[in-house]
Design a protein around this motif. Structure first.
Motif, PDB file in Angstrom:
ATOM      1  N   THR A  56      47.625  40.913  39.413  1.00  0.00           N
ATOM      2  CA  THR A  56      47.098  39.685  38.595  1.00  0.00           C
ATOM      3  C   THR A  56      47.683  39.860  37.191  1.00  0.00           C
ATOM      4  OG1 THR A  56      45.259  39.518  39.757  1.00  0.00           O
ATOM      5  CG2 THR A  56      45.405  38.310  37.599  1.00  0.00           C
ATOM      6  N   ILE A  57      48.337  38.802  36.766  1.00  0.00           N
ATOM      7  CA  ILE A  57      49.089  38.604  35.336  1.00  0.00           C
ATOM      8  C   ILE A  57      48.469  37.578  34.531  1.00  0.00           C
ATOM      9  CG2 ILE A  57      51.112  39.681  35.860  1.00  0.00           C
ATOM     10  CD1 ILE A  57      52.610  37.133  35.926  1.00  0.00           C
ATOM     11  N   THR A  58      48.110  37.473  33.530  1.00  0.00           N
ATOM     12  CA  THR A  58      47.895  36.633  32.529  1.00  0.00           C
ATOM     13  C   THR A  58      49.109  36.169  31.377  1.00  0.00           C
ATOM     14  OG1 THR A  58      45.615  36.742  32.888  1.00  0.00           O
ATOM     15  CG2 THR A  58      46.088  35.506  30.890  1.00  0.00           C
ATOM     16  N   LEU A  59      49.373  35.057  31.215  1.00  0.00           N
ATOM     17  CA  LEU A  59      50.616  34.896  30.262  1.00  0.00           C
ATOM     18  C   LEU A  59      50.034  33.750  29.281  1.00  0.00           C
ATOM     19  CD1 LEU A  59      53.551  34.341  32.788  1.00  0.00           C
ATOM     20  CD2 LEU A  59      52.907  36.455  31.200  1.00  0.00           C
ATOM     21  N   PRO A  60      50.642  33.932  27.832  1.00  0.00           N
ATOM     22  CA  PRO A  60      50.053  32.703  26.842  1.00  0.00           C
ATOM     23  C   PRO A  60      50.867  31.459  27.339  1.00  0.00           C
ATOM     24  CG  PRO A  60      51.531  34.655  26.094  1.00  0.00           C
ATOM     25  CD  PRO A  60      51.352  35.038  27.249  1.00  0.00           C
ATOM     26  N   ALA A  61      50.477  30.491  26.564  1.00  0.00           N
ATOM     27  CA  ALA A  61      51.247  29.193  26.845  1.00  0.00           C
ATOM     28  C   ALA A  61      52.574  29.329  26.352  1.00  0.00           C
ATOM     29  CB  ALA A  61      50.632  28.081  25.660  1.00  0.00           C
ATOM     30  N   HIS A  62      53.445  28.504  26.922  1.00  0.00           N
ATOM     31  CA  HIS A  62      54.809  28.569  26.605  1.00  0.00           C
ATOM     32  C   HIS A  62      55.624  29.822  26.683  1.00  0.00           C
ATOM     33  CE1 HIS A  62      53.460  24.975  24.802  1.00  0.00           C
ATOM     34  NE2 HIS A  62      52.772  25.248  23.792  1.00  0.00           N
ATOM     35  N   ARG A  63      55.421  30.621  27.755  1.00  0.00           N
ATOM     36  CA  ARG A  63      55.918  31.874  28.041  1.00  0.00           C
ATOM     37  C   ARG A  63      56.452  31.652  29.419  1.00  0.00           C
ATOM     38  NH1 ARG A  63      54.808  37.020  26.877  1.00  0.00           N
ATOM     39  NH2 ARG A  63      54.286  36.220  24.769  1.00  0.00           N
ATOM     40  N   ALA A  64      57.876  32.088  29.511  1.00  0.00           N
ATOM     41  CA  ALA A  64      58.528  32.082  31.111  1.00  0.00           C
ATOM     42  C   ALA A  64      57.987  32.864  31.980  1.00  0.00           C
ATOM     43  CB  ALA A  64      59.937  32.654  30.495  1.00  0.00           C
ATOM     44  N   VAL A  65      57.744  32.265  33.003  1.00  0.00           N
ATOM     45  CA  VAL A  65      57.440  33.092  34.124  1.00  0.00           C
ATOM     46  C   VAL A  65      58.756  33.618  34.848  1.00  0.00           C
ATOM     47  CG1 VAL A  65      56.174  33.016  36.475  1.00  0.00           C
ATOM     48  CG2 VAL A  65      55.458  31.703  34.565  1.00  0.00           C
ATOM     49  N   PHE A  66      59.772  32.839  34.844  1.00  0.00           N
ATOM     50  CA  PHE A  66      61.106  33.371  35.190  1.00  0.00           C
ATOM     51  C   PHE A  66      61.824  32.189  34.787  1.00  0.00           C
ATOM     52  CE2 PHE A  66      59.039  31.526  39.436  1.00  0.00           C
ATOM     53  CZ  PHE A  66      59.890  30.712  39.318  1.00  0.00           C
ATOM     54  N   HIS A  67      63.381  32.770  34.741  1.00  0.00           N
ATOM     55  CA  HIS A  67      64.161  31.688  34.550  1.00  0.00           C
ATOM     56  C   HIS A  67      65.195  31.448  35.702  1.00  0.00           C
ATOM     57  CE1 HIS A  67      63.416  31.762  30.203  1.00  0.00           C
ATOM     58  NE2 HIS A  67      63.293  33.140  30.214  1.00  0.00           N
ATOM     59  N   GLU A  68      65.847  30.263  35.657  1.00  0.00           N
ATOM     60  CA  GLU A  68      66.757  29.851  36.621  1.00  0.00           C
ATOM     61  C   GLU A  68      68.014  30.884  36.739  1.00  0.00           C
ATOM     62  OE1 GLU A  68      69.807  25.994  37.608  1.00  0.00           O
ATOM     63  OE2 GLU A  68      68.274  25.961  35.808  1.00  0.00           O
ATOM     64  N   GLY A  69      68.228  31.548  37.731  1.00  0.00           N
ATOM     65  CA  GLY A  69      69.413  32.448  37.868  1.00  0.00           C
ATOM     66  C   GLY A  69      68.938  33.925  37.802  1.00  0.00           C
ATOM     67  N   ASP A  70      67.538  34.016  37.598  1.00  0.00           N
ATOM     68  CA  ASP A  70      67.021  35.439  37.764  1.00  0.00           C
ATOM     69  C   ASP A  70      66.988  35.831  39.143  1.00  0.00           C
ATOM     70  OD1 ASP A  70      66.760  35.587  34.768  1.00  0.00           O
ATOM     71  OD2 ASP A  70      64.708  35.328  34.513  1.00  0.00           O
ATOM     72  N   PRO A  71      67.061  37.150  39.299  1.00  0.00           N
ATOM     73  CA  PRO A  71      66.811  37.693  40.547  1.00  0.00           C
ATOM     74  C   PRO A  71      65.523  37.296  41.072  1.00  0.00           C
ATOM     75  CG  PRO A  71      67.529  39.587  39.379  1.00  0.00           C
ATOM     76  CD  PRO A  71      67.444  38.328  38.479  1.00  0.00           C
ATOM     77  N   ALA A  72      65.339  36.801  42.318  1.00  0.00           N
ATOM     78  CA  ALA A  72      63.940  36.212  42.844  1.00  0.00           C
ATOM     79  C   ALA A  72      63.173  37.445  43.286  1.00  0.00           C
ATOM     80  CB  ALA A  72      64.328  35.251  43.948  1.00  0.00           C
ATOM     81  N   GLU A  73      62.711  38.177  42.449  1.00  0.00           N
ATOM     82  CA  GLU A  73      62.192  39.361  42.856  1.00  0.00           C
ATOM     83  C   GLU A  73      60.496  39.250  43.230  1.00  0.00           C
ATOM     84  OE1 GLU A  73      62.806  42.033  39.769  1.00  0.00           O
ATOM     85  OE2 GLU A  73      65.059  42.521  40.385  1.00  0.00           O
ATOM     86  N   HIS A  74      60.025  38.143  42.855  1.00  0.00           N
ATOM     87  CA  HIS A  74      58.479  37.823  42.925  1.00  0.00           C
ATOM     88  C   HIS A  74      58.349  36.535  43.376  1.00  0.00           C
ATOM     89  CE1 HIS A  74      58.596  41.559  40.256  1.00  0.00           C
ATOM     90  NE2 HIS A  74      57.663  41.786  40.871  1.00  0.00           N
ATOM     91  N   LEU A  75      57.171  36.208  43.866  1.00  0.00           N
ATOM     92  CA  LEU A  75      56.473  34.945  44.166  1.00  0.00           C
ATOM     93  C   LEU A  75      54.959  34.941  43.603  1.00  0.00           C
ATOM     94  CD1 LEU A  75      58.024  36.071  47.123  1.00  0.00           C
ATOM     95  CD2 LEU A  75      57.567  33.479  47.709  1.00  0.00           C
ATOM     96  N   TYR A  76      54.692  33.782  43.178  1.00  0.00           N
ATOM     97  CA  TYR A  76      53.395  33.713  42.397  1.00  0.00           C
ATOM     98  C   TYR A  76      52.356  32.612  42.881  1.00  0.00           C
ATOM     99  CZ  TYR A  76      56.584  35.790  38.936  1.00  0.00           C
ATOM    100  OH  TYR A  76      57.334  36.933  38.341  1.00  0.00           O
ATOM    101  N   ASN A  77      51.249  32.755  42.850  1.00  0.00           N
ATOM    102  CA  ASN A  77      50.280  31.795  43.093  1.00  0.00           C
ATOM    103  C   ASN A  77      49.484  31.486  41.673  1.00  0.00           C
ATOM    104  OD1 ASN A  77      48.998  30.130  45.206  1.00  0.00           O
ATOM    105  ND2 ASN A  77      47.144  31.192  44.553  1.00  0.00           N
TER     106      ASN A  77
END
Length: 252
Positions: A56-77
């Motif tokens: 479980t991760i918590t991110l502040p507003a306006h923070r990248a979860v991942f960028h286009e082109g990054d290795p697709a190492e994780h999935l998220y809910n």
């Protein structure tokens, strides 16, 4: 009582009672949106196996979860907050392709890299699954695999709806469709849809609907003046005349 997209009243969705057989499972035992998430198809033993690979991760507003082109190492809910998906066009412009809320899944990739970027709109909490471990787990959990395939089909349908929205509707019709869609999604999650929270900025909405920020702001003001909506403090919007905004959304 709420009103459905076709104008007919619909009964509020009651949340099912928590299953006491999973109360020992962490972090799933504290999840208030499990009934709306992909994992709701799992029984307690299978949910335990899924919980063993999740972080479980918590991110502040306006923070990248991942960028286009990054290795697709994780999935998220998403379990709380709002996340926007977007792509950068060749000329540097940004096209927002969707907004995700509690219960929505993201990160599915056909290739080894993410095909789009994801960024939090507000503070958000997400369940993060290692892609390879989840793929191996899916071999033993066909119900979860089927649910994820259903999610992919829904994403394709949403993309087709977005093409119609961008190509065929006026600014007023686009804004109305956007609000009706968000209200419908909230109702399906059993959450209040009126007033409706709009955590995203006017620029985010503009980049989603293919409009300018000025046009979005002006259209919201017009709808407010016509008493179709009411703009409330805290980024809330009341659908003052639900039938009128639904007619507008449908091109009527």
């Amino acid at each position: 009582m709420n009103t459905s997209g076709n104008g007919r009243p619909s009964v509020d969705i009651a949340r099912p009672p928590r299953d006491p057989s999973i109360d020992h499972i962490h972090p799933c035992r504290a999840c208030d949106v499990r009934q709306f998430s992909v994992c709701n198809v799992l029984d307690a033993p299978d949910l335990q196996r899924l919980a063993e690979v999740v972080t479980t991760i918590t991110l502040p507003a306006h923070r990248a979860v991942f960028h286009e082109g990054d290795p697709a190492e994780h999935l998220y809910n998403v379990t709380s907050g709002c996340v926007k998906l977007y792509k950068l066009l060749a000329d540097g412009r940004r096209q927002v392709t969707g907004f995700l809320f509690a219960g929505d899944f993201l990160g599915l990739a056909l290739e080894d890299d993410y095909a789009y970027s994801a960024e939090t709109v507000s503070e958000a909490t997400l369940c993060r699954f290692p892609r390879r471990r989840l793929e191996r787990l899916l071999e033993d959990l066909p119900k979860l695999e089927k649910r994820l395939l259903g999610n992919a089909s829904n994403e394709l349908a949403a993309a087709q709806d977005q093409m119609i929205l961008l190509g065929r509707k006026s600014a007023r019709e686009k804004i109305a469709s956007f609000l009706v869609n968000l209200a419908g999604r909230a109702e399906r999650r059993g959450q209040p849809s009126d007033p409706l929270p709009l955590p995203m900025s006017r620029t985010d909405i503009a980049d989603y609907l293919g409009l300018t920020t000025e046009t979005v702001s002006r259209t919201f003001t017009q709808l407010k003046t016509q008493r179709v909506i009411t703009l409330l403090p805290g980024g809330m919007v009341a659908l003052t005349d639900r039938l009128a905004i639904e007619r507008l959304a449908s091109g009527g």
